[in-house]
Design a protein around this motif. Sequence first.
Motif, PDB file in Angstrom:
ATOM      1  N   GLY A 103       0.814  -1.216   0.000  1.00 43.22           N
ATOM      2  CA  GLY A 103       0.000   0.000   0.000  1.00 43.22           C
ATOM      3  C   GLY A 103       0.841   1.257   0.000  1.00 43.22           C
ATOM      4  O   GLY A 103       0.493   2.248  -0.654  1.00 43.22           O
ATOM      5  N   THR A 104       1.949   1.236   0.725  1.00 45.31           N
ATOM      6  CA  THR A 104       2.856   2.383   0.721  1.00 45.31           C
ATOM      7  C   THR A 104       3.492   2.567  -0.651  1.00 45.31           C
ATOM      8  O   THR A 104       3.619   3.690  -1.150  1.00 45.31           O
ATOM      9  CB  THR A 104       3.947   2.192   1.784  1.00 45.31           C
ATOM     10  OG1 THR A 104       3.330   2.024   3.073  1.00 45.31           O
ATOM     11  CG2 THR A 104       4.875   3.387   1.834  1.00 45.31           C
ATOM     12  N   ALA A 105       3.889   1.451  -1.274  1.00 46.56           N
ATOM     13  CA  ALA A 105       4.449   1.531  -2.625  1.00 46.56           C
ATOM     14  C   ALA A 105       3.407   2.019  -3.625  1.00 46.56           C
ATOM     15  O   ALA A 105       3.720   2.760  -4.565  1.00 46.56           O
ATOM     16  CB  ALA A 105       4.976   0.163  -3.046  1.00 46.56           C
ATOM     17  N   ARG A 106       2.149   1.622  -3.410  1.00 45.22           N
ATOM     18  CA  ARG A 106       1.069   2.068  -4.294  1.00 45.22           C
ATOM     19  C   ARG A 106       0.849   3.564  -4.176  1.00 45.22           C
ATOM     20  O   ARG A 106       0.441   4.227  -5.143  1.00 45.22           O
ATOM     21  CB  ARG A 106      -0.213   1.323  -3.908  1.00 45.22           C
ATOM     22  CG  ARG A 106      -1.417   1.649  -4.738  1.00 45.22           C
ATOM     23  CD  ARG A 106      -1.377   0.962  -6.073  1.00 45.22           C
ATOM     24  NE  ARG A 106      -2.658   1.107  -6.749  1.00 45.22           N
ATOM     25  CZ  ARG A 106      -3.030   2.169  -7.448  1.00 45.22           C
ATOM     26  NH1 ARG A 106      -2.213   3.207  -7.571  1.00 45.22           N
ATOM     27  NH2 ARG A 106      -4.216   2.209  -8.039  1.00 45.22           N
ATOM     28  N   ASP A 107       1.120   4.125  -3.004  1.00 45.86           N
ATOM     29  CA  ASP A 107       0.951   5.559  -2.784  1.00 45.86           C
ATOM     30  C   ASP A 107       2.191   6.357  -3.184  1.00 45.86           C
ATOM     31  O   ASP A 107       2.134   7.584  -3.220  1.00 45.86           O
ATOM     32  CB  ASP A 107       0.623   5.806  -1.304  1.00 45.86           C
ATOM     33  CG  ASP A 107       0.314   7.251  -0.989  1.00 45.86           C
ATOM     34  OD1 ASP A 107      -0.715   7.750  -1.494  1.00 45.86           O
ATOM     35  OD2 ASP A 107       1.098   7.891  -0.248  1.00 45.86           O
ATOM     36  N   ALA A 108       3.296   5.665  -3.472  1.00 43.57           N
ATOM     37  CA  ALA A 108       4.549   6.355  -3.792  1.00 43.57           C
ATOM     38  C   ALA A 108       4.459   7.066  -5.137  1.00 43.57           C
ATOM     39  O   ALA A 108       3.670   6.695  -6.018  1.00 43.57           O
ATOM     40  CB  ALA A 108       5.703   5.362  -3.799  1.00 43.57           C
ATOM     41  N   ARG A 109       5.288   8.077  -5.304  1.00 42.71           N
ATOM     42  CA  ARG A 109       5.309   8.827  -6.553  1.00 42.71           C
ATOM     43  C   ARG A 109       6.255   8.215  -7.576  1.00 42.71           C
ATOM     44  O   ARG A 109       6.199   8.578  -8.745  1.00 42.71           O
ATOM     45  CB  ARG A 109       5.711  10.277  -6.287  1.00 42.71           C
ATOM     46  CG  ARG A 109       4.682  11.051  -5.450  1.00 42.71           C
ATOM     47  CD  ARG A 109       5.068  12.508  -5.308  1.00 42.71           C
ATOM     48  NE  ARG A 109       4.058  13.251  -4.562  1.00 42.71           N
ATOM     49  CZ  ARG A 109       4.142  14.565  -4.311  1.00 42.71           C
ATOM     50  NH1 ARG A 109       5.199  15.263  -4.738  1.00 42.71           N
ATOM     51  NH2 ARG A 109       3.178  15.168  -3.633  1.00 42.71           N
ATOM     52  N   GLN A 110       7.149   7.308  -7.139  1.00 43.83           N
ATOM     53  CA  GLN A 110       8.040   6.641  -8.070  1.00 43.83           C
ATOM     54  C   GLN A 110       7.227   5.707  -8.966  1.00 43.83           C
ATOM     55  O   GLN A 110       6.485   4.856  -8.474  1.00 43.83           O
ATOM     56  CB  GLN A 110       9.117   5.849  -7.331  1.00 43.83           C
ATOM     57  CG  GLN A 110      10.143   6.714  -6.622  1.00 43.83           C
ATOM     58  CD  GLN A 110       9.669   7.190  -5.266  1.00 43.83           C
ATOM     59  OE1 GLN A 110       8.548   6.878  -4.870  1.00 43.83           O
ATOM     60  NE2 GLN A 110      10.500   7.957  -4.564  1.00 43.83           N
ATOM     61  N   LEU A 111       7.387   5.861 -10.274  1.00 42.30           N
ATOM     62  CA  LEU A 111       6.582   5.106 -11.233  1.00 42.30           C
ATOM     63  C   LEU A 111       6.819   3.607 -11.115  1.00 42.30           C
ATOM     64  O   LEU A 111       5.879   2.816 -11.208  1.00 42.30           O
ATOM     65  CB  LEU A 111       6.905   5.576 -12.657  1.00 42.30           C
ATOM     66  CG  LEU A 111       6.121   4.883 -13.783  1.00 42.30           C
ATOM     67  CD1 LEU A 111       4.631   5.114 -13.602  1.00 42.30           C
ATOM     68  CD2 LEU A 111       6.601   5.379 -15.136  1.00 42.30           C
ATOM     69  N   ASN A 114       5.116   2.221  -7.927  1.00 44.51           N
ATOM     70  CA  ASN A 114       3.673   2.340  -8.083  1.00 44.51           C
ATOM     71  C   ASN A 114       3.132   1.298  -9.064  1.00 44.51           C
ATOM     72  O   ASN A 114       2.098   0.670  -8.814  1.00 44.51           O
ATOM     73  CB  ASN A 114       3.333   3.749  -8.577  1.00 44.51           C
ATOM     74  CG  ASN A 114       1.847   4.043  -8.503  1.00 44.51           C
ATOM     75  OD1 ASN A 114       1.065   3.423  -9.209  1.00 44.51           O
ATOM     76  ND2 ASN A 114       1.470   4.974  -7.645  1.00 44.51           N
ATOM     77  N   THR A 115       3.848   1.090 -10.160  1.00 42.86           N
ATOM     78  CA  THR A 115       3.405   0.131 -11.172  1.00 42.86           C
ATOM     79  C   THR A 115       3.436  -1.296 -10.634  1.00 42.86           C
ATOM     80  O   THR A 115       2.490  -2.071 -10.819  1.00 42.86           O
ATOM     81  CB  THR A 115       4.273   0.239 -12.432  1.00 42.86           C
ATOM     82  OG1 THR A 115       4.207   1.576 -12.936  1.00 42.86           O
ATOM     83  CG2 THR A 115       3.809  -0.738 -13.495  1.00 42.86           C
ATOM     84  N   LEU A 116       4.541  -1.653  -9.972  1.00 40.28           N
ATOM     85  CA  LEU A 116       4.654  -3.009  -9.424  1.00 40.28           C
ATOM     86  C   LEU A 116       3.570  -3.269  -8.383  1.00 40.28           C
ATOM     87  O   LEU A 116       2.962  -4.353  -8.359  1.00 40.28           O
ATOM     88  CB  LEU A 116       6.041  -3.205  -8.808  1.00 40.28           C
ATOM     89  CG  LEU A 116       7.220  -3.321  -9.780  1.00 40.28           C
ATOM     90  CD1 LEU A 116       8.535  -3.390  -9.015  1.00 40.28           C
ATOM     91  CD2 LEU A 116       7.056  -4.552 -10.669  1.00 40.28           C
ATOM     92  N   TYR A 120       0.552  -6.069  -8.661  1.00 38.06           N
ATOM     93  CA  TYR A 120       0.373  -7.042  -7.569  1.00 38.06           C
ATOM     94  C   TYR A 120      -1.069  -7.045  -7.089  1.00 38.06           C
ATOM     95  O   TYR A 120      -1.700  -8.114  -6.942  1.00 38.06           O
ATOM     96  CB  TYR A 120       1.323  -6.692  -6.424  1.00 38.06           C
ATOM     97  CG  TYR A 120       1.192  -7.576  -5.209  1.00 38.06           C
ATOM     98  CD1 TYR A 120       2.007  -8.687  -5.058  1.00 38.06           C
ATOM     99  CD2 TYR A 120       0.257  -7.300  -4.211  1.00 38.06           C
ATOM    100  CE1 TYR A 120       1.894  -9.502  -3.936  1.00 38.06           C
ATOM    101  CE2 TYR A 120       0.137  -8.110  -3.099  1.00 38.06           C
ATOM    102  CZ  TYR A 120       0.957  -9.209  -2.967  1.00 38.06           C
ATOM    103  OH  TYR A 120       0.830 -10.007  -1.866  1.00 38.06           O
ATOM    104  N   ILE A 121      -1.607  -5.872  -6.824  1.00 38.16           N
ATOM    105  CA  ILE A 121      -2.965  -5.775  -6.294  1.00 38.16           C
ATOM    106  C   ILE A 121      -3.984  -6.307  -7.289  1.00 38.16           C
ATOM    107  O   ILE A 121      -4.872  -7.101  -6.934  1.00 38.16           O
ATOM    108  CB  ILE A 121      -3.277  -4.309  -5.914  1.00 38.16           C
ATOM    109  CG1 ILE A 121      -2.432  -3.881  -4.706  1.00 38.16           C
ATOM    110  CG2 ILE A 121      -4.767  -4.145  -5.600  1.00 38.16           C
ATOM    111  CD1 ILE A 121      -2.515  -2.402  -4.399  1.00 38.16           C
ATOM    112  N   GLN A 122      -3.863  -5.894  -8.535  1.00 36.77           N
ATOM    113  CA  GLN A 122      -4.829  -6.322  -9.542  1.00 36.77           C
ATOM    114  C   GLN A 122      -4.744  -7.822  -9.800  1.00 36.77           C
ATOM    115  O   GLN A 122      -5.763  -8.471 -10.085  1.00 36.77           O
ATOM    116  CB  GLN A 122      -4.601  -5.543 -10.851  1.00 36.77           C
ATOM    117  CG  GLN A 122      -4.826  -4.048 -10.729  1.00 36.77           C
ATOM    118  CD  GLN A 122      -6.225  -3.694 -10.230  1.00 36.77           C
ATOM    119  OE1 GLN A 122      -7.200  -4.383 -10.536  1.00 36.77           O
ATOM    120  NE2 GLN A 122      -6.330  -2.623  -9.459  1.00 36.77           N
TER     121      GLN A 122
END
Length: 378
Positions: A103-111, A114-116, A120-122
């Motif tokens: 979740g923290t990586a999903r909120d990160a601004r690094q592309l 965020n993409t990974l 993962y979630i999907q």
Amino acid sequence: MDAAALKAKRKRRDLSLQLLLIASVVLVLWVAVTTAQTKLTELNMASGFGFLERATGWAYSFSLIDRSIDDGYARTLLIGFMNTLFLGLICIVLSTILGFAIGTARDARQLGFNTLATVYIQLFRNLPLILQLVFWYAVLIHMPGPRQAFSLGDTVFLSNRGLMLPALNVAPGVVLGIFAAIVGLGIIIFRLKSLQFLSKLGLWLAASAGLTLVVATMFAPADASVFSIPAQKGLRFQGGLTVSIELVAMIVAITLYGSAYIAEVVRGGLHEVPSGLTEAGKALGLSARSIWFHIKMPMALRTIMPPLGNQWIFIMKATTLGVAIGFSDLFYIVSTSITQSGQTLELMGLLMLSFLLINYSLAQIVNFMNARLALKGH
């Protein structure tokens, strides 16, 4: 009629409605039980809980305590309850840790991050859990044998026999005592008002690790080390802790599935933190790590905690899928017991009461944590 009389009349009306509701529920339950007993008598089927003292006569794959085919149904059901609780707690802890990271990586601004995290979630959220469970079980049972087992530093081994891990070289009773002490330590630490939630969590983890090491050192055999390390001996392993294939598959599948949902909960909570707070932290010269630990996460936890509790309850209920691969959780034990004994109503009642007790306790823990995180006056 004055205000006091109206208030007294309203109270009497409310009390009467509550008593009527209770009486209706009791009546429905009495009719249901009486009807069930009548039908069972007509079918010459025994009812009651006397069967709990009879021996089961069948074996199963996993148990936290000693087991035998001569165990009664009561002990066998207790083992199933312990297995469900053990599996659920492990999956809750691992799913929460992994979910917070994703979740923290999903909120990160690094592309890249965020993409990974999005992929993962999907991926894991949109595949049925039963499908993921069967997939991981098929992968694990086709692992190499003990002689070709995958090894990590000659201390951890993975083969088609299971996962072999280092373990504390103490009696099972000492392990249960350590677990109880860790729970008690957590209750004491999380009741402290002088520390923030994350500080309490870090202190609890550090204190738990130290307590475990000290107690294990005290109770370990004099001529042996504190830890028992698994070692390969021919076609099997000796020492350490062997985690069955079924348990490994359950942990992997539920953890990956549950963490995908928890990650979205965490992302939503982080998104709700006002941007002005993070900008104020940057203006004060705080690093991104300090902003996350001291501003974003403490504020987000107030939003995260209620839906997070729902996910914990869902993860606990997901343990019932173990019946698909033969893991001896409570649902598997009850299903087999019904087939062997024919006591369907009694066993289903025990199953429902067990999950009600577990999930109600989880809900109370979440309510307590939510109350501790709430702002004063709210």
